[in-house]
Design a protein around this motif. Sequence first.
Motif, PDB file in Angstrom:
ATOM      1  N   UNK A  75       0.829  -1.218   0.000  1.00  0.00           N
ATOM      2  CA  UNK A  75       0.000   0.000   0.000  1.00  0.00           C
ATOM      3  C   UNK A  75       0.853   1.254   0.000  1.00  0.00           C
ATOM      4  N   UNK A  76       1.929   1.268   0.784  1.00  0.00           N
ATOM      5  CA  UNK A  76       2.773   2.461   0.839  1.00  0.00           C
ATOM      6  C   UNK A  76       3.505   2.682  -0.484  1.00  0.00           C
ATOM      7  N   UNK A  77       3.837   1.593  -1.182  1.00  0.00           N
ATOM      8  CA  UNK A  77       4.519   1.737  -2.467  1.00  0.00           C
ATOM      9  C   UNK A  77       3.552   2.111  -3.584  1.00  0.00           C
ATOM     10  N   UNK A  78       2.377   1.482  -3.592  1.00  0.00           N
ATOM     11  CA  UNK A  78       1.420   1.670  -4.674  1.00  0.00           C
ATOM     12  C   UNK A  78       0.569   2.924  -4.488  1.00  0.00           C
ATOM     13  N   UNK A  79       0.238   3.238  -3.229  1.00  0.00           N
ATOM     14  CA  UNK A  79      -0.640   4.389  -2.955  1.00  0.00           C
ATOM     15  C   UNK A  79      -0.007   5.275  -1.874  1.00  0.00           C
ATOM     16  N   UNK A  80       1.126   5.894  -2.182  1.00  0.00           N
ATOM     17  CA  UNK A  80       1.841   6.679  -1.165  1.00  0.00           C
ATOM     18  C   UNK A  80       1.059   7.875  -0.640  1.00  0.00           C
ATOM     19  N   UNK A  81       0.038   8.298  -1.368  1.00  0.00           N
ATOM     20  CA  UNK A  81      -0.728   9.461  -0.940  1.00  0.00           C
ATOM     21  C   UNK A  81      -1.836   9.152   0.053  1.00  0.00           C
ATOM     22  N   UNK A  82      -2.112   7.857   0.287  1.00  0.00           N
ATOM     23  CA  UNK A  82      -3.187   7.486   1.214  1.00  0.00           C
ATOM     24  C   UNK A  82      -2.575   7.021   2.535  1.00  0.00           C
ATOM     25  N   UNK A  83      -2.843   7.718   3.637  1.00  0.00           N
ATOM     26  CA  UNK A  83      -2.321   7.278   4.936  1.00  0.00           C
ATOM     27  C   UNK A  83      -2.869   5.903   5.301  1.00  0.00           C
ATOM     28  N   UNK A 101       8.188   2.166  10.589  1.00  0.00           N
ATOM     29  CA  UNK A 101       9.336   2.251   9.689  1.00  0.00           C
ATOM     30  C   UNK A 101       8.931   1.955   8.246  1.00  0.00           C
ATOM     31  N   UNK A 102       7.909   1.110   8.072  1.00  0.00           N
ATOM     32  CA  UNK A 102       7.428   0.798   6.728  1.00  0.00           C
ATOM     33  C   UNK A 102       6.449   1.844   6.205  1.00  0.00           C
ATOM     34  N   UNK A 103       6.222   2.899   6.980  1.00  0.00           N
ATOM     35  CA  UNK A 103       5.434   4.014   6.459  1.00  0.00           C
ATOM     36  C   UNK A 103       4.029   4.165   6.976  1.00  0.00           C
ATOM     37  N   UNK A 104       3.642   3.370   7.989  1.00  0.00           N
ATOM     38  CA  UNK A 104       2.308   3.546   8.562  1.00  0.00           C
ATOM     39  C   UNK A 104       2.210   4.911   9.235  1.00  0.00           C
ATOM     40  N   UNK A 105       1.022   5.484   9.208  1.00  0.00           N
ATOM     41  CA  UNK A 105       0.792   6.765   9.878  1.00  0.00           C
ATOM     42  C   UNK A 105       0.367   6.573  11.324  1.00  0.00           C
ATOM     43  N   UNK A 106       0.034   5.334  11.671  1.00  0.00           N
ATOM     44  CA  UNK A 106      -0.373   5.068  13.040  1.00  0.00           C
ATOM     45  C   UNK A 106      -0.523   3.586  13.285  1.00  0.00           C
ATOM     46  N   UNK A 107      -0.638   3.226  14.557  1.00  0.00           N
ATOM     47  CA  UNK A 107      -0.850   1.833  14.960  1.00  0.00           C
ATOM     48  C   UNK A 107      -1.855   1.832  16.104  1.00  0.00           C
ATOM     49  N   UNK A 108      -2.967   1.103  15.910  1.00  0.00           N
ATOM     50  CA  UNK A 108      -4.014   1.017  16.928  1.00  0.00           C
ATOM     51  C   UNK A 108      -4.158  -0.439  17.367  1.00  0.00           C
ATOM     52  N   UNK A 109      -3.899  -0.772  18.630  1.00  0.00           N
ATOM     53  CA  UNK A 109      -4.150  -2.130  19.114  1.00  0.00           C
ATOM     54  C   UNK A 109      -5.636  -2.451  19.050  1.00  0.00           C
ATOM     55  N   UNK A 110      -5.965  -3.687  18.692  1.00  0.00           N
ATOM     56  CA  UNK A 110      -7.377  -4.063  18.604  1.00  0.00           C
ATOM     57  C   UNK A 110      -8.063  -4.059  19.963  1.00  0.00           C
ATOM     58  N   UNK A 111      -7.255  -4.071  21.037  1.00  0.00           N
ATOM     59  CA  UNK A 111      -7.830  -4.043  22.377  1.00  0.00           C
ATOM     60  C   UNK A 111      -8.189  -2.633  22.826  1.00  0.00           C
ATOM     61  N   UNK A 112      -7.902  -1.642  21.991  1.00  0.00           N
ATOM     62  CA  UNK A 112      -8.155  -0.245  22.374  1.00  0.00           C
ATOM     63  C   UNK A 112      -9.647   0.028  22.530  1.00  0.00           C
ATOM     64  N   UNK A 113      -9.956   0.936  23.444  1.00  0.00           N
ATOM     65  CA  UNK A 113     -11.338   1.388  23.604  1.00  0.00           C
ATOM     66  C   UNK A 113     -11.741   2.195  22.381  1.00  0.00           C
ATOM     67  N   UNK A 114     -13.047   2.257  22.137  1.00  0.00           N
ATOM     68  CA  UNK A 114     -13.549   2.977  20.967  1.00  0.00           C
ATOM     69  C   UNK A 114     -13.090   4.429  20.967  1.00  0.00           C
ATOM     70  N   UNK A 115     -13.057   5.050  22.149  1.00  0.00           N
ATOM     71  CA  UNK A 115     -12.641   6.446  22.238  1.00  0.00           C
ATOM     72  C   UNK A 115     -11.176   6.613  21.827  1.00  0.00           C
ATOM     73  N   UNK A 116     -10.340   5.643  22.211  1.00  0.00           N
ATOM     74  CA  UNK A 116      -8.930   5.689  21.822  1.00  0.00           C
ATOM     75  C   UNK A 116      -8.782   5.548  20.319  1.00  0.00           C
ATOM     76  N   UNK A 117      -9.559   4.643  19.733  1.00  0.00           N
ATOM     77  CA  UNK A 117      -9.509   4.466  18.285  1.00  0.00           C
ATOM     78  C   UNK A 117      -9.915   5.749  17.568  1.00  0.00           C
TER      79      UNK A 117
END
Length: 225
Positions: A75-83, A101-117
Amino acid sequence: MDRTTSFRLVIADDHPLFRGALREALSRQFPEAELFEAGGFEDLQALLERESDLDLILLDLTMPGVRGFSGLMYLRAQYPGIPVVVVSANEEAGVIRNCMEFGASGFIPKTSAAETMREAIAAVLEGRTWTPRDVDLSGGSDKETQALVARLATLTPQQVRVLMMLSEGLLNKQIAYELGVSEATVKAHVSAILQKLGVESRTQAVIAASKIEGGTWAQGSQPAG
């Protein structure tokens, strides 16, 4: 946020219940946003080819069709403009660090509360990055891993797809059929992959890629991704 009405968001996850929960959380935060869903990587690719002006992709690391960080890399290589924000059950600091390092704009654990997400997604839509506050990402990977991550990041989208198929044990002619190209083109991609990764064989390329995430690239998707 002034652009609520124009947000177009993609939820890419193979678990319908989790997609539903994330859709509900997003709908409450952005009631007029347009939401798309994909249950596998092929579905996601078709969606991205069909739709334009997307604002964000929420990506599960281990859905059908992806291994390790291959989906994120593609995704980062093919669509660099989409976070891309990774939403995963694997909350290890090393995994989160590699995602960034691979270019993600964020990381959300699946255990996160809805408000955190919602907080994380809002931050990324505002152009910032977001990672869990309670995870220490300062340690850094060892030099060998950092070098390998840098090499993998140089692969083109098509080379990433070829490496994904190599990891599944497909032959050149099978890869050529899947991609709709000639065997000669596949051989050229394989040669380029070996050169970029600094290895001498297809097997070594797959092993090198699998080192990044404890072997999950070579082992396939895990249900708890």
